[in-house]
Write a protein that holds these residues in place. Sequence first.
Motif, PDB file in Angstrom:
ATOM      1  N   LEU A 167      53.462  39.240  47.292  1.00 56.05           N
ATOM      2  CA  LEU A 167      53.830  40.191  46.247  1.00 56.05           C
ATOM      3  C   LEU A 167      55.165  40.861  46.536  1.00 56.05           C
ATOM      4  CD1 LEU A 167      50.392  41.882  45.555  1.00 56.05           C
ATOM      5  CD2 LEU A 167      51.759  40.589  43.906  1.00 56.05           C
ATOM      6  N   LEU A 168      55.880  41.143  45.451  1.00 57.68           N
ATOM      7  CA  LEU A 168      57.125  41.910  45.506  1.00 57.68           C
ATOM      8  C   LEU A 168      56.891  43.269  44.855  1.00 57.68           C
ATOM      9  CD1 LEU A 168      59.523  39.113  44.187  1.00 57.68           C
ATOM     10  CD2 LEU A 168      59.047  39.677  46.577  1.00 57.68           C
ATOM     11  N   LEU A 169      57.753  44.215  45.156  1.00 56.33           N
ATOM     12  CA  LEU A 169      57.647  45.532  44.522  1.00 56.33           C
ATOM     13  C   LEU A 169      57.714  45.397  42.997  1.00 56.33           C
ATOM     14  CD1 LEU A 169      59.850  47.801  46.814  1.00 56.33           C
ATOM     15  CD2 LEU A 169      57.365  47.888  46.548  1.00 56.33           C
ATOM     16  N   SER A 170      58.546  44.480  42.549  1.00 52.30           N
ATOM     17  CA  SER A 170      58.749  44.302  41.104  1.00 52.30           C
ATOM     18  C   SER A 170      57.535  43.696  40.401  1.00 52.30           C
ATOM     19  CB  SER A 170      59.978  43.417  40.850  1.00 52.30           C
ATOM     20  OG  SER A 170      59.813  42.157  41.482  1.00 52.30           O
ATOM     21  N   ASP A 171      56.529  43.284  41.160  1.00 52.10           N
ATOM     22  CA  ASP A 171      55.308  42.743  40.539  1.00 52.10           C
ATOM     23  C   ASP A 171      54.375  43.855  40.061  1.00 52.10           C
ATOM     24  OD1 ASP A 171      55.263  40.085  42.988  1.00 52.10           O
ATOM     25  OD2 ASP A 171      55.968  40.028  40.902  1.00 52.10           O
ATOM     26  N   SER A 172      54.698  45.094  40.390  1.00 54.08           N
ATOM     27  CA  SER A 172      53.868  46.205  39.925  1.00 54.08           C
ATOM     28  C   SER A 172      53.853  46.247  38.401  1.00 54.08           C
ATOM     29  CB  SER A 172      54.413  47.532  40.460  1.00 54.08           C
ATOM     30  OG  SER A 172      54.273  47.607  41.849  1.00 54.08           O
ATOM     31  N   GLY A 173      52.697  46.549  37.868  1.00 54.67           N
ATOM     32  CA  GLY A 173      52.589  46.623  36.415  1.00 54.67           C
ATOM     33  C   GLY A 173      51.141  46.574  35.981  1.00 54.67           C
ATOM     34  N   PHE A 174      50.960  46.488  34.679  1.00 54.49           N
ATOM     35  CA  PHE A 174      49.626  46.429  34.094  1.00 54.49           C
ATOM     36  C   PHE A 174      49.436  45.014  33.568  1.00 54.49           C
ATOM     37  CE2 PHE A 174      45.856  48.390  32.845  1.00 54.49           C
ATOM     38  CZ  PHE A 174      45.558  48.167  31.518  1.00 54.49           C
ATOM     39  N   TYR A 175      48.473  44.312  34.121  1.00 52.81           N
ATOM     40  CA  TYR A 175      48.269  42.904  33.789  1.00 52.81           C
ATOM     41  C   TYR A 175      47.081  42.762  32.841  1.00 52.81           C
ATOM     42  CZ  TYR A 175      51.646  41.723  37.362  1.00 52.81           C
ATOM     43  OH  TYR A 175      52.813  41.622  38.084  1.00 52.81           O
ATOM     44  N   LEU A 176      47.308  41.986  31.822  1.00 47.21           N
ATOM     45  CA  LEU A 176      46.290  41.817  30.794  1.00 47.21           C
ATOM     46  C   LEU A 176      45.992  40.344  30.573  1.00 47.21           C
ATOM     47  CD1 LEU A 176      47.924  44.386  28.452  1.00 47.21           C
ATOM     48  CD2 LEU A 176      45.546  44.582  29.166  1.00 47.21           C
ATOM     49  N   CYS A 177      44.714  40.042  30.551  1.00 57.27           N
ATOM     50  CA  CYS A 177      44.263  38.712  30.168  1.00 57.27           C
ATOM     51  C   CYS A 177      43.930  38.771  28.684  1.00 57.27           C
ATOM     52  CB  CYS A 177      43.028  38.343  30.991  1.00 57.27           C
ATOM     53  SG  CYS A 177      42.337  36.740  30.611  1.00 57.27           S
ATOM     54  N   ALA A 178      44.236  37.733  27.960  1.00 60.52           N
ATOM     55  CA  ALA A 178      43.959  37.722  26.524  1.00 60.52           C
ATOM     56  C   ALA A 178      43.387  36.378  26.113  1.00 60.52           C
ATOM     57  CB  ALA A 178      45.215  38.023  25.722  1.00 60.52           C
ATOM     58  N   TRP A 179      42.607  36.425  25.070  1.00 60.41           N
ATOM     59  CA  TRP A 179      41.912  35.244  24.573  1.00 60.41           C
ATOM     60  C   TRP A 179      42.217  35.114  23.089  1.00 60.41           C
ATOM     61  CZ3 TRP A 179      36.074  36.105  23.511  1.00 60.41           C
ATOM     62  CH2 TRP A 179      35.537  34.992  22.854  1.00 60.41           C
ATOM     63  N   LEU A 180      42.704  33.948  22.721  1.00 54.85           N
ATOM     64  CA  LEU A 180      43.031  33.725  21.324  1.00 54.85           C
ATOM     65  C   LEU A 180      41.790  33.295  20.562  1.00 54.85           C
ATOM     66  CD1 LEU A 180      45.023  33.366  18.973  1.00 54.85           C
ATOM     67  CD2 LEU A 180      45.405  31.036  19.777  1.00 54.85           C
TER      68      LEU A 180
ATOM     69  N   SER B 226      27.086  36.889  22.602  1.00 54.10           N
ATOM     70  CA  SER B 226      28.275  37.542  22.056  1.00 54.10           C
ATOM     71  C   SER B 226      29.500  37.088  22.831  1.00 54.10           C
ATOM     72  CB  SER B 226      28.146  39.061  22.128  1.00 54.10           C
ATOM     73  OG  SER B 226      28.051  39.478  23.466  1.00 54.10           O
ATOM     74  N   GLN B 227      30.647  37.244  22.190  1.00 49.59           N
ATOM     75  CA  GLN B 227      31.897  36.812  22.811  1.00 49.59           C
ATOM     76  C   GLN B 227      32.561  37.993  23.493  1.00 49.59           C
ATOM     77  OE1 GLN B 227      33.710  35.326  19.227  1.00 49.59           O
ATOM     78  NE2 GLN B 227      33.091  33.239  19.656  1.00 49.59           N
ATOM     79  N   THR B 228      32.807  37.860  24.789  1.00 50.53           N
ATOM     80  CA  THR B 228      33.433  38.942  25.542  1.00 50.53           C
ATOM     81  C   THR B 228      34.431  38.382  26.532  1.00 50.53           C
ATOM     82  OG1 THR B 228      31.655  38.892  27.170  1.00 50.53           O
ATOM     83  CG2 THR B 228      31.443  40.502  25.395  1.00 50.53           C
ATOM     84  N   ILE B 229      35.302  39.242  26.981  1.00 47.40           N
ATOM     85  CA  ILE B 229      36.299  38.876  27.982  1.00 47.40           C
ATOM     86  C   ILE B 229      36.235  39.896  29.104  1.00 47.40           C
ATOM     87  CG2 ILE B 229      38.100  40.076  26.658  1.00 47.40           C
ATOM     88  CD1 ILE B 229      40.103  38.011  27.781  1.00 47.40           C
ATOM     89  N   HIS B 230      36.198  39.422  30.331  1.00 46.57           N
ATOM     90  CA  HIS B 230      36.094  40.279  31.499  1.00 46.57           C
ATOM     91  C   HIS B 230      37.307  40.085  32.387  1.00 46.57           C
ATOM     92  CE1 HIS B 230      31.878  41.140  30.591  1.00 46.57           C
ATOM     93  NE2 HIS B 230      31.747  39.860  30.332  1.00 46.57           N
TER      94      HIS B 230
ATOM     95  N   GLU C 145      41.321  37.910  38.312  1.00 45.77           N
ATOM     96  CA  GLU C 145      40.446  36.958  37.639  1.00 45.77           C
ATOM     97  C   GLU C 145      40.089  37.426  36.225  1.00 45.77           C
ATOM     98  OE1 GLU C 145      37.479  35.463  40.157  1.00 45.77           O
ATOM     99  OE2 GLU C 145      36.364  34.427  38.578  1.00 45.77           O
ATOM    100  N   CYS C 146      39.977  36.455  35.351  1.00 43.45           N
ATOM    101  CA  CYS C 146      39.627  36.707  33.963  1.00 43.45           C
ATOM    102  C   CYS C 146      38.606  35.652  33.546  1.00 43.45           C
ATOM    103  CB  CYS C 146      40.878  36.607  33.099  1.00 43.45           C
ATOM    104  SG  CYS C 146      40.597  36.692  31.321  1.00 43.45           S
ATOM    105  N   THR C 147      37.530  36.109  32.937  1.00 44.18           N
ATOM    106  CA  THR C 147      36.543  35.159  32.427  1.00 44.18           C
ATOM    107  C   THR C 147      36.153  35.543  31.005  1.00 44.18           C
ATOM    108  OG1 THR C 147      34.686  36.408  33.328  1.00 44.18           O
ATOM    109  CG2 THR C 147      35.593  34.663  34.707  1.00 44.18           C
ATOM    110  N   VAL C 148      35.805  34.544  30.234  1.00 42.86           N
ATOM    111  CA  VAL C 148      35.331  34.796  28.879  1.00 42.86           C
ATOM    112  C   VAL C 148      33.921  34.271  28.736  1.00 42.86           C
ATOM    113  CG1 VAL C 148      37.630  34.805  27.865  1.00 42.86           C
ATOM    114  CG2 VAL C 148      36.361  32.663  28.020  1.00 42.86           C
ATOM    115  N   GLU C 149      33.188  34.872  27.825  1.00 45.45           N
ATOM    116  CA  GLU C 149      31.809  34.466  27.571  1.00 45.45           C
ATOM    117  C   GLU C 149      31.610  34.237  26.084  1.00 45.45           C
ATOM    118  OE1 GLU C 149      29.223  37.473  29.069  1.00 45.45           O
ATOM    119  OE2 GLU C 149      29.807  37.196  31.165  1.00 45.45           O
ATOM    120  N   GLY C 150      30.725  33.345  25.768  1.00 51.54           N
ATOM    121  CA  GLY C 150      30.357  33.153  24.378  1.00 51.54           C
ATOM    122  C   GLY C 150      31.234  32.187  23.616  1.00 51.54           C
TER     123      GLY C 150
END
Lengths: 119, 110
Positions: free
Chosen positions: B81-94, B1-5, B22-27
């Motif tokens: 890192l800077l204070l302004s780097d705070s946030g929610f980081y998302l990896c995405a796969w097209l 199956s195709q997944t993203i971690h 780190e971000c990895t995809v499978e499948g």
Amino acid sequence: DQQVKQNSPSLSVQEGRISILNCDYTNSMFDYFLWYKKYPAEGPTFLISISSIKDKNEDGRFTVFLNKSAKHLSLHIVPSQPGDSAVYFCAGHTQPRGEVGGSQGNLIFGKGTKLSVKP
Amino acid sequence: SQTIHQWPATLVQPVGSPLSLECTVEGTSNPNLYWYRQAAGRGLQLLFYSVGIGQISSEVPQNLSASRPQDRQFILSSKKLLLSDSGFYLCAWLQRGGYTFGSGTRLTVV
């Protein structure tokens, strides 16, 4: 320059009623649009999309309308359910600069609208 | 199956410390991968995208960098890192017809 705008940061709707989430865009090169739904501390999940050559796409309780002349799209949820409470992002899809016919594309997101559906 | 971690899920780092997400995809093979950031009160901002090993495109000048050491691995880094780097980081796969996002990393820089 904000290419995708969601002017309402929040929306509150009663359960069973219709939720209408709006999105405006300025980039006429978008070839399709997507709506994503996001719960806190989770990644967005794809909800529904519409090609720029269509004016309506329906999937169950979710319908997206596109008005190209007004550069406006909206997401309708009917009937709304408490589980629909989330942040909804509108996104326009565009090819990267200099890329024609490429397989990859970029999404440009709006800032999101937080929907609260009250029981 | 195709997944993203994607990991870690949450991270608290002091200013000036390094970062590695780190971000990895499978499948699948040769996926197009993306890093997005959602900062407080803002939408999802594309940071980097990669169409293959060693191929990185940066969309926004910043304190961050990305690398694609393997076909199914995409790493977001910072030396300080800077204070302004705070946030929610998302990896995405097209994938065909749409994007699949990872579960995200909540980064707080203190």
